[in-house]
Scaffold this motif. Structure first.
Motif: not given
Length: 106
Positions: A11-35
């Motif tokens: 919704d905002s540039p701040a959220y876009a920056t935050q998503l880019r910074l934590i994207s590796p953690r999001i990917v790792a968590t999603a992959s772990d939850s799916v297996g």
């Protein structure tokens, strides 16, 4: 969306920056939850609202001869409903303002 790469539209540039910074953690968590390594990356789209999906055309009732039923709202609710709602408002107001139901003053 590419396979294994979900698109995120913040919704905002701040959220876009935050998503880019934590994207590796999001990917790792999603992959772990799916297996599996189903999620390989995240694509952060331009800031803004997602495009609206086209609304489906209204459908006719599935049963021939069926009639539409009116939707009940507060405006057409029974008297008992309105009385119960008024009591709930009074109780909520007392809780908000720190009032008690003890009228004895003890």
């Amino acid at each position: 969306m590419l396979a294994g790469q979900p698109d995120l539209r913040p919704d905002s540039p701040a959220y876009a920056t935050q998503l880019r910074l934590i994207s590796p953690r999001i990917v790792a968590t999603a992959s772990d939850s799916v297996g599996t390594d189903a999620v390989r990356g995240i694509r952060v789209l331009a800031v803004g609202a997602a495009p609206r999906a086209a609304r489906p055309a209204p459908q006719t009732p599935a049963v021939p001869g069926a009639t539409e039923v009116s939707v009940k709202t507060r405006e057409v609710a029974s008297r008992g409903y309105h009385e119960a709602l008024a009591c709930a408002w009074v109780v909520n107001d007392r809780a908000v303002w720190g009032m008690t139901t003890d009228y004895g003053g003890k």
